[in-house]
Design an enzyme around this catalytic site. Structure first.
Site: not given
Length: 254
Positions: A15, A57, A113
């Site tokens: 992650h 992120h 993502e």
């Protein structure tokens, strides 16, 4: 296409790289995740002010760097001067292409993502981000080694339409966890992360639709890995790459 090894093993996705031991979404974290044995690296893609795809992120740089402000307000050259590492360990915010070069060299899989969402005022940036990501994936010939992932179903539906089914798509279940759902995700998803990760009915539903059940970083205990694995989970996204691999070995999932 299929990413998983076989039905007897669970894959491990690092992650934001090996984010427990190193600074998240940095090239160091990605390289160390590969060394630790991760099968896949999960990353987050946003655009700079001058529309360069970078890996971070949050929509702001405040939490993970020594600066403040929105990513979209920095040019890439400005962003490249910001430290995403420690006081004595400078790490830049990488370009997407930097990681793709590593992916190509090592053969590790990629979970990309998309963080530019299709919301009012951001529609063009959202689609531009997707278009560029697809161009880079094609440049490095990685379409069969990765999944596109987003909480915005528009992004997944856009990729599905543009790629005409070529790309594997990763969503979230239950589907109300995603925004902008227009099509039934059953029609195009390759896999879905289960939010209520220990509810067997969710696994049963996805498996019945030929969608792989995956689990997220909230699952960390060996007994919970075992339970999810027995339900049908075939990948876990983790902040603790080495620890996760060791626990999966103990329960017979590696």
């Amino acid at each position: 296409m299929k990413l998983t090894f076989d039905d007897s093993r669970m894959m491990v996705a690092a992650h934001r790289g090996d984010s427990y031991n190193f600074f998240e979404n940095t090239m160091e974290a990605y390289r160390e995740a590969v060394k630790a044995g991760a099968d896949m690296i999960e990353i987050d893609v946003r655009l700079t002010k001058d529309l360069v795809p970078v890996l971070i992120h949050d929509e702001k740089v405040d939490r993970t760097t020594n600066s403040i402000g929105y990513v979209k307000d920095f040019t890439y050259d400005e962003l490249n001067k910001i430290n995403a590492g420690g006081k004595y360990d400078f790490q830049n915010i990488p370009k997407l292409e930097e990681l793709l070069q590593l992916i190509k060299e090592t053969g590790v899989l990629l979970n990309l993502e998309l963080k530019e969402y299709y919301v009012e005022g951001n529609e063009e940036r959202c689609d531009n981000c997707i278009d560029q990501c697809i161009e880079f994936i094609e440049k490095y010939d990685l379409a069969d080694k990765m999944v596109f992932n987003s909480f915005d179903a528009h992004c997944l539906e856009y990729v599905a339409e543009k790629g005409k089914g070529k790309y594997m798509l990763h969503g979230f279940y239950p589907y109300d966890r995603m925004r902008n759902v227009k099509r039934n995700p059953d029609e195009y998803l390759y896999c879905a992360c289960i939010f209520d990760d220990r509810v067997k009915e969710h696994y049963d539903y996805l498996i019945s639709k030929n969608i792989e059940p995956w689990i997220g970083a909230g699952v960390t205990k060996a007994e919970h890995f075992r339970e999810c694995y027995e339900y049908g989970a075939r990948l876990v996204t983790t902040n603790y790459t080495a620890d996760c691999l060791e626990k999966l070995k103990k329960i017979g999932a590696r």
